[in-house]
Design a protein around this motif. Structure first.
Motif, PDB file in Angstrom:
ATOM      1  N   THR A 174       4.683   9.657   2.144  1.00 11.59           N
ATOM      2  CA  THR A 174       4.335   8.837   3.305  1.00 11.59           C
ATOM      3  C   THR A 174       3.027   8.096   3.059  1.00 11.59           C
ATOM      4  O   THR A 174       2.897   6.913   3.375  1.00 11.59           O
ATOM      5  N   ALA A 175       2.050   8.775   2.461  1.00 11.17           N
ATOM      6  CA  ALA A 175       0.759   8.140   2.181  1.00 11.17           C
ATOM      7  C   ALA A 175       0.911   7.022   1.150  1.00 11.17           C
ATOM      8  O   ALA A 175       0.298   5.950   1.286  1.00 11.17           O
ATOM      9  N   ASP A 231      -5.950   1.989   3.393  1.00 15.86           N
ATOM     10  CA  ASP A 231      -5.108   3.190   3.421  1.00 15.86           C
ATOM     11  C   ASP A 231      -5.903   4.463   3.120  1.00 15.86           C
ATOM     12  O   ASP A 231      -5.314   5.530   2.964  1.00 15.86           O
ATOM     13  N   ALA A 268      -5.125   7.704   5.246  1.00 12.97           N
ATOM     14  CA  ALA A 268      -3.841   8.344   4.959  1.00 12.97           C
ATOM     15  C   ALA A 268      -3.881   9.056   3.608  1.00 12.97           C
ATOM     16  O   ALA A 268      -3.346  10.169   3.462  1.00 12.97           O
ATOM     17  N   THR A 298       3.682   5.310   0.565  1.00 10.63           N
ATOM     18  CA  THR A 298       4.427   4.225   1.215  1.00 10.63           C
ATOM     19  C   THR A 298       3.478   3.371   2.054  1.00 10.63           C
ATOM     20  O   THR A 298       3.552   2.140   2.048  1.00 10.63           O
ATOM     21  N   ARG A 299       2.575   4.036   2.745  1.00 13.17           N
ATOM     22  CA  ARG A 299       1.569   3.306   3.526  1.00 13.17           C
ATOM     23  C   ARG A 299       0.659   2.491   2.608  1.00 13.17           C
ATOM     24  O   ARG A 299       0.232   1.393   2.963  1.00 13.17           O
ATOM     25  N   TYR A 300       0.378   3.028   1.416  1.00  7.51           N
ATOM     26  CA  TYR A 300      -0.452   2.281   0.473  1.00  7.51           C
ATOM     27  C   TYR A 300       0.261   1.019  -0.001  1.00  7.51           C
ATOM     28  O   TYR A 300      -0.355  -0.045  -0.108  1.00  7.51           O
ATOM     29  N   ILE A 336       2.494  -0.685   1.649  1.00  8.03           N
ATOM     30  CA  ILE A 336       2.451  -1.625   2.782  1.00  8.03           C
ATOM     31  C   ILE A 336       1.058  -2.246   2.886  1.00  8.03           C
ATOM     32  O   ILE A 336       0.913  -3.448   3.136  1.00  8.03           O
ATOM     33  N   ALA A 337       0.019  -1.446   2.644  1.00 12.18           N
ATOM     34  CA  ALA A 337      -1.357  -1.957   2.694  1.00 12.18           C
ATOM     35  C   ALA A 337      -1.610  -2.966   1.574  1.00 12.18           C
ATOM     36  O   ALA A 337      -2.378  -3.917   1.755  1.00 12.18           O
TER      37      ALA A 337
END
Length: 120
Positions: A33-34, A16, A19, A36-38, A40-41
């Motif tokens: 958003t960043a 991530d 992002a 949330t991506r983390y 998920i990662a």
């Protein structure tokens, strides 16, 4: 593998990183958003590391207690055979020495002189 282990979190951070860079340094991506991506990662990296550990688990060393249960090796015992002794025809003393005059070479055996040349 636990989700909160250090290798899992570091792999997620690596996955991530673009992002997070855009969110905190360039500030052209929303921080939520960043993050949330983390998250998920983190889940993806936990699955990846878990799969890698399952694949490579069979390559490790076995426990000594489990190794004794397998009967793959065959044990062989060898009895030593003792020689019955010397034959009666064998000499027990060395051959007699041939006297050699001073300044001359001792005579060579005939077999040594004719061996290997094919002329007899």
């Amino acid at each position: 593998m636990p989700v909160t282990s250090l290798p899992t979190l570091l792999l997620a951070l690596l996955l991530d990183a673009p992002a997070l860079w855009r969110a905190f340094v360039l500030q052209d991506l929303d921080v939520a958003t960043a993050l949330t991506r983390y998250l998920i990662a983190v889940a993806v990296s936990a699955l990846m590391i878990g799969a890698l550990r399952r694949i490579t688990a069979s390559y490790g060393a076995e426990d000594p207690s489990e190794a004794g249960e397998k009967d793959d090796a065959m044990s062989v015992s060898v009895d030593r055979v003792h020689s019955p002794g010397r034959r009666a025809a064998d000499r027990t003393e060395p051959p007699p020495a041939v006297p050699v005059p001073a300044g001359e070479l001792p005579p060579a055996p005939v077999a040594a002189l004719t061996a290997g040349d094919g002329r007899g």
